[in-house]
Design a protein around this motif. Structure first.
Motif, PDB file in Angstrom:
ATOM      1  N   UNK A  49       0.824  -1.208   0.000  1.00 50.58           N
ATOM      2  CA  UNK A  49       0.000   0.000   0.000  1.00 50.58           C
ATOM      3  C   UNK A  49       0.856   1.256   0.000  1.00 50.58           C
ATOM      4  N   UNK A  50       1.879   1.291   0.849  1.00 47.72           N
ATOM      5  CA  UNK A  50       2.741   2.484   0.874  1.00 47.72           C
ATOM      6  C   UNK A  50       3.534   2.590  -0.413  1.00 47.72           C
ATOM      7  N   UNK A  51       3.863   1.447  -1.002  1.00 48.07           N
ATOM      8  CA  UNK A  51       4.549   1.440  -2.291  1.00 48.07           C
ATOM      9  C   UNK A  51       3.691   2.127  -3.351  1.00 48.07           C
ATOM     10  N   UNK A  52       2.411   1.786  -3.371  1.00 47.30           N
ATOM     11  CA  UNK A  52       1.502   2.334  -4.373  1.00 47.30           C
ATOM     12  C   UNK A  52       1.248   3.819  -4.160  1.00 47.30           C
ATOM     13  N   UNK A  53       0.942   4.210  -2.928  1.00 48.56           N
ATOM     14  CA  UNK A  53       0.570   5.601  -2.663  1.00 48.56           C
ATOM     15  C   UNK A  53       1.765   6.533  -2.751  1.00 48.56           C
ATOM     16  N   UNK A  54       2.958   6.066  -2.331  1.00 44.93           N
ATOM     17  CA  UNK A  54       4.148   6.915  -2.380  1.00 44.93           C
ATOM     18  C   UNK A  54       4.577   7.173  -3.813  1.00 44.93           C
ATOM     19  N   UNK A  55       4.458   6.165  -4.676  1.00 44.05           N
ATOM     20  CA  UNK A  55       4.836   6.355  -6.076  1.00 44.05           C
ATOM     21  C   UNK A  55       3.946   7.387  -6.746  1.00 44.05           C
ATOM     22  N   UNK A  56       2.659   7.369  -6.431  1.00 52.85           N
ATOM     23  CA  UNK A  56       1.737   8.350  -7.005  1.00 52.85           C
ATOM     24  C   UNK A  56       2.013   9.738  -6.435  1.00 52.85           C
ATOM     25  N   UNK A  57       2.183   9.827  -5.122  1.00 53.80           N
ATOM     26  CA  UNK A  57       2.383  11.122  -4.487  1.00 53.80           C
ATOM     27  C   UNK A  57       3.642  11.833  -4.941  1.00 53.80           C
ATOM     28  N   UNK A  58       4.707  11.081  -5.166  1.00 57.29           N
ATOM     29  CA  UNK A  58       5.992  11.698  -5.517  1.00 57.29           C
ATOM     30  C   UNK A  58       6.002  12.285  -6.920  1.00 57.29           C
TER      31      UNK A  58
END
Length: 599
Positions: A49-58
């Protein structure tokens, strides 16, 4: 009684005065439910989940400017609102879980919502008809790009997608932590619970590292549609990991909301503010089955809520005027943790600098490792996570057992001590940043030299160690000290510190520029986009001073705060608890044909 009519069933397991159940709502079996195996499935969800959301946010701002054609200020506001919404929505997720849905159902619903948002986002990025056309070069002498900003249905699709992701992620985040922690009996498996919190942060660090490296590389080289699709795939993997553990989870049913009883305490105390506080109060049972609450001498004003207006009269007072001792003590716990939470806001303000100004520092330095290979300045954010995936396992396997022998605490050091160490180290992250920025600017202005980007890595490394102590300690503290019926909500509070820290960062930059504008020829320390003209090192020194004062403030409040005695230190009984728990799980009760429980 005929033994043929006696059916052996597992003993109903109870932890923290709350009976846990399996996925069908039946009492959980300690042999089959909970423990490290069950928690591992939750850790899988957390990493993906953090992998997915961090990639989008960055890289979201890049997508907004280049493909949705929003202006830079508008794009920056969208990203800020997106991140802020995630952390604030965590409170909603905690409340829904504690009072209505339970952690399992909350994760199931909102993880699916988050996944749907990623799929919709990747679909819009892929299909040209769902986004504005590419920019066209205007004719004439100015040679400017003519871009059509996303509006109407195309903008609506984007906002629906991005806020589906925000709502889903915000509600999932605190529940992941709580659901994983719920797999351990807090009374008998406190050591394993402490290990779980370290493992959860390891999973977080691993997911962040992959997002900042591999997933961002995919977005950069294969397009945002492929990048968003990879995020959707990562979230799908996390969802699969979570549901794969369904048969092994021990679930805590939702509890009656505790907000109303606590609100009654404050109202009753205010209404009886002119009364004289009683010298002592006796503990009483909580209406929510929290157990016996011992009276404390702190925040005595709230004790007035227990004073009866008409002693000896049979007339019953309203619950908004007369409260139980247990209600008062619950309100005191809620008030007592607020200063601890507040002391982490400065810490997250420092984190904001590492994601903004420190990256800008890197852009003004030599990013080359070799003549043909250079490091993107934004990749500096991966340095703490590279460090943490090595240090966190060493901390749990080497430091904790060693410290446990000295302190007698199941976590090696208490959560409050761990937070304090992290806050202390954060100061030196800013000291390092200030020293390096002064060295970089002097080299650029006086020697016409460009320093290597590796000179600023110490500030990231120090903060990485600081975050390992503070972030994990804060989550463990809130989970263990929280009220029954509010554990997930308390965990969600920790995420709000990120929002407040970033908001404070923006406020500080504005205030510093306004106050220092009179001393820097009309501009403040951070007025110019050119770091060689700014005084970023002085701003870092200011943050270092604020961080140290915040640490001293934390020392006061941490000493003022008193742990729940049953949770604060590991006793001899707790040392023997793991063995007792293993033996206890082998005991069975029997049920006769008439459903009468017979020991």
């Amino acid at each position: 009684m005929d033994n043929k009519n006696i059916i052996p069933i597992p003993k109903v397991e109870s932890s923290d005065d709350t009976t846990t159940v399996d996925w069908r709502g039946r009492p959980s079996n300690p042999n089959n439910h909970g423990g490290t195996r069950a928690a591992a499935f939750v850790l899988g969800l957390q990493a993906f989940e953090i992998m997915a959301i961090a990639a989008v946010g960055n890289n979201l701002i890049t997508y907004l400017i280049n493909e949705m054609h929003f202006s830079l200020p508008h794009s920056a506001n969208i990203v800020t609102n997106f991140v802020g919404t995630i952390f604030l929505i965590a409170l909603l997720g905690g409340y829904l879980s504690d009072s209505f849905l339970g952690t399992f159902s909350t994760i199931l619903i909102f993880a699916l919502l988050e996944l749907s948002g990623f799929v919709l986002l990747s679909a819009q990025a892929h299909f040209p008809q769902l986004k504005p056309p590419p920019c066209n070069r205007e004719g004439g002498d100015h040679h400017q790009d003519y871009c059509i900003e996303a509006k109407g249905l195309k903008a609506l699709i984007f906002y629906i997608a991005i806020y589906m992701v925000a709502l889903g992620s915000g509600c999932v985040k605190p529940n992941m932590i709580s659901h994983g922690a719920n797999q351990f009996n807090q009374d008998h498996q406190s050591k394993k619970l402490s290990t779980y919190f370290n493992a959860a942060y390891f999973a977080f660090s691993l997911g962040e590292l992959i997002a900042l490296t591999i997933l961002v590389w995919v977005q950069t080289h294969s397009g945002m549609d492929a990048g968003f699709a990879v995020s959707a795939a990562a979230m799908a993997m996390g969802f699969i990991s979570f549901i794969s553990g369904t048969l092994y989870y021990r679930n805590k049913p939702p509890q009656p909301t505790i907000f109303l009883p606590i609100a009654q305490v404050f109202v009753a105390a205010i209404l009886k503010r002119k009364k004289i506080c009683p010298s002592s109060l006796q503990g009483s049972e909580n209406i929510n089955n929290v157990g016996k609450q011992q009276h404390s001498n702190k925040l005595r004003f709230l004790d007035k809520a227990c004073i009866e207006d008409q002693a000896g009269n049979n007339r019953k007072e309203s619950p908004w005027r007369l409260c139980s001792v247990a209600q008062v003590e619950q309100a005191k716990i809620l008030v007592s943790v607020i200063p601890i939470f507040a002391c982490t806001i400065i810490f997250n303000t420092i984190l904001a600098q590492l994601q903004t100004f420190s990256v800008q520092q890197g852009s003004a330095m030599d990013t080359h490792i070799t003549k043909s290979f250079s490091i993107p300045p934004a990749s500096l954010q991966s340095i703490p996570y590279i460090l943490l995936i090595v240090v966190v396992p060493l901390y749990d396997t080497l430091f904790v057992p060693f410290a446990r022998k000295i302190t007698g605490h199941e976590s090696g050091i208490s959560p409050l001590q761990r937070i304090g160490i992290g806050l202390f180290l954060a100061t030196f992250s800013m000291v390092s940043a200030a020293v390096m920025e002064k060295k970089r600017r002097d080299a650029a202005l006086n020697l016409n030299q460009t320093l290597s980007i590796f000179w600023i890595t110490p500030q990231f490394i120090i903060f990485g160690l600081s975050e390992m102590f503070t972030a994990v300690g804060l989550i463990e503290f809130f989970y263990k000290q929280s009220l029954k019926g509010m554990q997930t909500f308390f965990t969600a509070i920790t995420y709000c510190s990120y929002s407040f820290g970033f908001y404070l960062s923006s406020l500080l930059v504005s205030l510093v520029n306004r106050i220092t504008s009179s001393t820097t020829n009309g501009g403040g320390w951070l007025h110019d986009n050119n770091l060689n003209k700014d005084k970023l090192d002085l701003f870092y020194w200011l943050l270092a001073a604020l961080s140290f004062l915040n640490f001293l403030n934390y020392l006061y409040w941490s000493r003022w705060y008193s742990y729940n005695p049953s949770l604060s230190t590991i006793s001899q009984e707790e040392e023997e608890g793991d063995q007792a728990h293993a033996t206890e799980s082998k005991h069975y009760y029997a049920v006769s044909a008439d459903n009468i429980i017979i020991p």
